[in-house]
Design a protein around this motif. Structure first.
Motif, PDB file in Angstrom:
ATOM      1  N   THR A 179       0.869  -1.173   0.000  1.00  0.00           N
ATOM      2  CA  THR A 179       0.000   0.000   0.000  1.00  0.00           C
ATOM      3  C   THR A 179       0.904   1.220   0.000  1.00  0.00           C
ATOM      4  OG1 THR A 179      -1.726  -1.153   1.261  1.00  0.00           O
ATOM      5  CG2 THR A 179      -1.825   1.256   1.206  1.00  0.00           C
ATOM      6  N   ILE A 180       0.660   2.144  -0.925  1.00  0.00           N
ATOM      7  CA  ILE A 180       1.519   3.317  -1.084  1.00  0.00           C
ATOM      8  C   ILE A 180       0.717   4.573  -0.790  1.00  0.00           C
ATOM      9  CG2 ILE A 180       2.979   4.614  -2.683  1.00  0.00           C
ATOM     10  CD1 ILE A 180       3.334   1.980  -4.241  1.00  0.00           C
ATOM     11  N   ARG A 181       1.287   5.438   0.021  1.00  0.00           N
ATOM     12  CA  ARG A 181       0.597   6.695   0.360  1.00  0.00           C
ATOM     13  C   ARG A 181       1.623   7.806   0.549  1.00  0.00           C
ATOM     14  NH1 ARG A 181       0.270   3.276   4.865  1.00  0.00           N
ATOM     15  NH2 ARG A 181      -1.774   2.511   4.229  1.00  0.00           N
ATOM     16  N   ALA A 182       1.203   9.031   0.370  1.00  0.00           N
ATOM     17  CA  ALA A 182       2.068  10.194   0.583  1.00  0.00           C
ATOM     18  C   ALA A 182       1.861  10.730   1.997  1.00  0.00           C
ATOM     19  CB  ALA A 182       1.747  11.277  -0.439  1.00  0.00           C
ATOM     20  N   ILE A 183       2.971  11.011   2.687  1.00  0.00           N
ATOM     21  CA  ILE A 183       2.901  11.536   4.044  1.00  0.00           C
ATOM     22  C   ILE A 183       3.995  12.594   4.217  1.00  0.00           C
ATOM     23  CG2 ILE A 183       1.965   9.386   5.003  1.00  0.00           C
ATOM     24  CD1 ILE A 183       4.776   8.778   6.066  1.00  0.00           C
ATOM     25  N   LEU A 184       3.987  13.247   5.373  1.00  0.00           N
ATOM     26  CA  LEU A 184       5.064  14.169   5.724  1.00  0.00           C
ATOM     27  C   LEU A 184       6.006  13.488   6.713  1.00  0.00           C
ATOM     28  CD1 LEU A 184       3.098  17.523   6.095  1.00  0.00           C
ATOM     29  CD2 LEU A 184       4.657  16.871   4.242  1.00  0.00           C
ATOM     30  N   PRO A 185       7.273  13.854   6.711  1.00  0.00           N
ATOM     31  CA  PRO A 185       8.251  13.163   7.550  1.00  0.00           C
ATOM     32  C   PRO A 185       8.162  13.569   9.015  1.00  0.00           C
ATOM     33  CG  PRO A 185       9.301  14.973   6.410  1.00  0.00           C
ATOM     34  CD  PRO A 185       7.894  14.901   5.876  1.00  0.00           C
ATOM     35  N   ASN A 186       8.523  12.615   9.892  1.00  0.00           N
ATOM     36  CA  ASN A 186       8.656  12.962  11.302  1.00  0.00           C
ATOM     37  C   ASN A 186      10.084  13.459  11.548  1.00  0.00           C
ATOM     38  OD1 ASN A 186      10.357  10.689  11.547  1.00  0.00           O
ATOM     39  ND2 ASN A 186       8.648   9.358  12.116  1.00  0.00           N
ATOM     40  N   GLU A 187      10.406  13.764  12.791  1.00  0.00           N
ATOM     41  CA  GLU A 187      11.713  14.348  13.094  1.00  0.00           C
ATOM     42  C   GLU A 187      12.854  13.387  12.782  1.00  0.00           C
ATOM     43  OE1 GLU A 187      11.881  15.868  17.036  1.00  0.00           O
ATOM     44  OE2 GLU A 187      10.339  17.395  16.705  1.00  0.00           O
ATOM     45  N   LEU A 188      12.642  12.099  13.067  1.00  0.00           N
ATOM     46  CA  LEU A 188      13.672  11.105  12.787  1.00  0.00           C
ATOM     47  C   LEU A 188      13.977  11.052  11.295  1.00  0.00           C
ATOM     48  CD1 LEU A 188      15.374   8.709  13.994  1.00  0.00           C
ATOM     49  CD2 LEU A 188      13.489   7.222  13.272  1.00  0.00           C
ATOM     50  N   GLU A 189      12.937  11.082  10.481  1.00  0.00           N
ATOM     51  CA  GLU A 189      13.104  11.009   9.026  1.00  0.00           C
ATOM     52  C   GLU A 189      13.723  12.290   8.459  1.00  0.00           C
ATOM     53  OE1 GLU A 189       9.361   7.978   8.963  1.00  0.00           O
ATOM     54  OE2 GLU A 189       9.064  10.095   8.503  1.00  0.00           O
ATOM     55  N   GLU A 191      15.911  14.032   9.978  1.00  0.00           N
ATOM     56  CA  GLU A 191      17.339  13.941  10.308  1.00  0.00           C
ATOM     57  C   GLU A 191      18.070  12.971   9.380  1.00  0.00           C
ATOM     58  OE1 GLU A 191      20.189  12.311  13.941  1.00  0.00           O
ATOM     59  OE2 GLU A 191      18.031  12.570  14.261  1.00  0.00           O
ATOM     60  N   TRP A 192      17.532  11.765   9.230  1.00  0.00           N
ATOM     61  CA  TRP A 192      18.246  10.720   8.504  1.00  0.00           C
ATOM     62  C   TRP A 192      18.122  10.853   6.987  1.00  0.00           C
ATOM     63  CZ3 TRP A 192      21.654   7.230  10.408  1.00  0.00           C
ATOM     64  CH2 TRP A 192      21.727   7.119  11.801  1.00  0.00           C
ATOM     65  N   LEU A 193      17.016  11.386   6.501  1.00  0.00           N
ATOM     66  CA  LEU A 193      16.844  11.543   5.057  1.00  0.00           C
ATOM     67  C   LEU A 193      17.292  12.918   4.574  1.00  0.00           C
ATOM     68  CD1 LEU A 193      13.377   9.801   4.472  1.00  0.00           C
ATOM     69  CD2 LEU A 193      15.668   8.871   4.104  1.00  0.00           C
ATOM     70  N   LYS A 194      17.695  13.773   5.520  1.00  0.00           N
ATOM     71  CA  LYS A 194      18.207  15.111   5.192  1.00  0.00           C
ATOM     72  C   LYS A 194      17.175  15.933   4.415  1.00  0.00           C
ATOM     73  CE  LYS A 194      23.017  13.517   5.088  1.00  0.00           C
ATOM     74  NZ  LYS A 194      24.250  13.385   4.269  1.00  0.00           N
ATOM     75  N   ILE A 195      15.996  16.044   4.995  1.00  0.00           N
ATOM     76  CA  ILE A 195      14.902  16.776   4.360  1.00  0.00           C
ATOM     77  C   ILE A 195      14.249  17.701   5.381  1.00  0.00           C
ATOM     78  CG2 ILE A 195      14.396  15.074   2.548  1.00  0.00           C
ATOM     79  CD1 ILE A 195      12.261  13.894   4.339  1.00  0.00           C
ATOM     80  N   GLU A 196      13.446  18.638   4.877  1.00  0.00           N
ATOM     81  CA  GLU A 196      12.710  19.552   5.744  1.00  0.00           C
ATOM     82  C   GLU A 196      11.369  18.941   6.142  1.00  0.00           C
ATOM     83  OE1 GLU A 196      14.040  22.319   6.885  1.00  0.00           O
ATOM     84  OE2 GLU A 196      15.869  21.958   5.715  1.00  0.00           O
ATOM     85  N   ASN A 197      10.710  19.569   7.115  1.00  0.00           N
ATOM     86  CA  ASN A 197       9.468  19.000   7.631  1.00  0.00           C
ATOM     87  C   ASN A 197       8.306  19.077   6.655  1.00  0.00           C
ATOM     88  OD1 ASN A 197       8.947  21.716   7.735  1.00  0.00           O
ATOM     89  ND2 ASN A 197       8.586  21.821   9.947  1.00  0.00           N
ATOM     90  N   ASP A 198       8.425  19.907   5.615  1.00  0.00           N
ATOM     91  CA  ASP A 198       7.347  20.003   4.625  1.00  0.00           C
ATOM     92  C   ASP A 198       7.688  19.254   3.332  1.00  0.00           C
ATOM     93  OD1 ASP A 198       9.371  21.671   3.799  1.00  0.00           O
ATOM     94  OD2 ASP A 198       8.059  23.360   3.274  1.00  0.00           O
ATOM     95  N   PHE A 199       8.759  18.453   3.384  1.00  0.00           N
ATOM     96  CA  PHE A 199       9.173  17.689   2.206  1.00  0.00           C
ATOM     97  C   PHE A 199       8.370  16.388   2.163  1.00  0.00           C
ATOM     98  CE2 PHE A 199      11.727  14.898  -0.379  1.00  0.00           C
ATOM     99  CZ  PHE A 199      12.349  15.720  -1.302  1.00  0.00           C
TER     100      PHE A 199
END
Length: 236
Positions: A179-189, A191-199
């Motif tokens: 099942t595939i869905r679009a979400i926003l990252p949490n703080e852990l993600e 940090e580790w994925l090197k993205i902003e909170n609205d990415f």
């Protein structure tokens, strides 16, 4: 595995390996009945499964033919079926992993149900970030039954778990329900994925199955949306 699934898998392998070429006609039902030693109903079910997967097409009055799709589409179908994993699907890149968390726990009732085990059983709980050419692509949250997949250690997590399962444990990975869905990252993600909170990221919830139908993995993979694309073949 049902007999028609076995036959469909055999024909599929022949198509993806090039034994049957695009637009080539498959043997007639009668011939396949004799070859596989089964009834016409079983052959019909196997062919219908291949039609659903977009590998063959039925032409009324003519027979069944291998569908002419471009090489990329065939590759996508092949990868989806073979359930290759991150290492295999990013060949040509330098693959690495970092372990965020690795422990043994009891599963929740929901996870136990998906893995067809009990909440008294033990599972690995693994969080890994996967990299290709030193760029973070995905963070994976994975549960695997210890009784089914024994012996996982840090060195395996830093390389290929699927490779260990198939080459060391001699188990055959068969399929996955996703099942595939679009979400926003949490703080852990973030940090580790090197993205902003609205990415935006893509969550792939997955139950993986061995060829005997036993689920061996429940996971949620959170992919950077700029590092992944999903392709499907739709037929009418």
């Amino acid at each position: 595995m049902a007999k028609y699934d076995e036959i469909a898998e055999d024909i599929r392998s022949r198509i993806l390996s090039g034994n049957y070429n695009p637009n080539e006609q498959l043997p007639l039902e009668k011939q396949m009945c004799e070859s596989y030693g089964v009834s016409r109903i079983t052959i019909k079910k196997a062919v219908d499964e291949l039609v659903i997967q977009g590998l063959v097409i039925k032409r009324r009055g003519s027979g069944t033919f291998v569908k002419a799709v471009d090489g990329g589409a065939v590759k996508e179908l092949s990868l989806a079926k073979q359930f290759a994993g991150f290492t295999e699907t990013h060949k040509g890149k330098m693959i690495s992993s970092k372990i965020v968390r690795f422990e043994v726990v009891h599963p929740t009732e929901e996870i136990a149900t998906k893995l067809k085990i009990t909440i008294e059983d033990f599972v690995y709980y693994i969080i890994r970030t996967r990299y290709a050419d030193d760029e973070p692509y995905v963070i994976e949250y994975t549960y695997m039954p210890i009784s089914l997949i024994p012996g996982i250690k840090n060195d395996i997590l830093l390389s290929s778990v699927y490779g260990y399962i198939e080459k060391k444990l001699k188990l055959k990975i068969k399929s996955a329900h996703r099942t595939i869905r679009a979400i926003l990252p949490n703080e852990l993600e973030q940090e580790w994925l090197k993205i902003e909170n609205d990415f935006p990221i893509l969550e792939v919830e997955q139950v993986g199955f061995l060829d005997n139908g036993q689920p061996f993995e429940y996971s949620n993979a959170h992919h950077r949306s700029d590092k992944i694309e999903f392709r499907t073949v739709s037929i009418k």
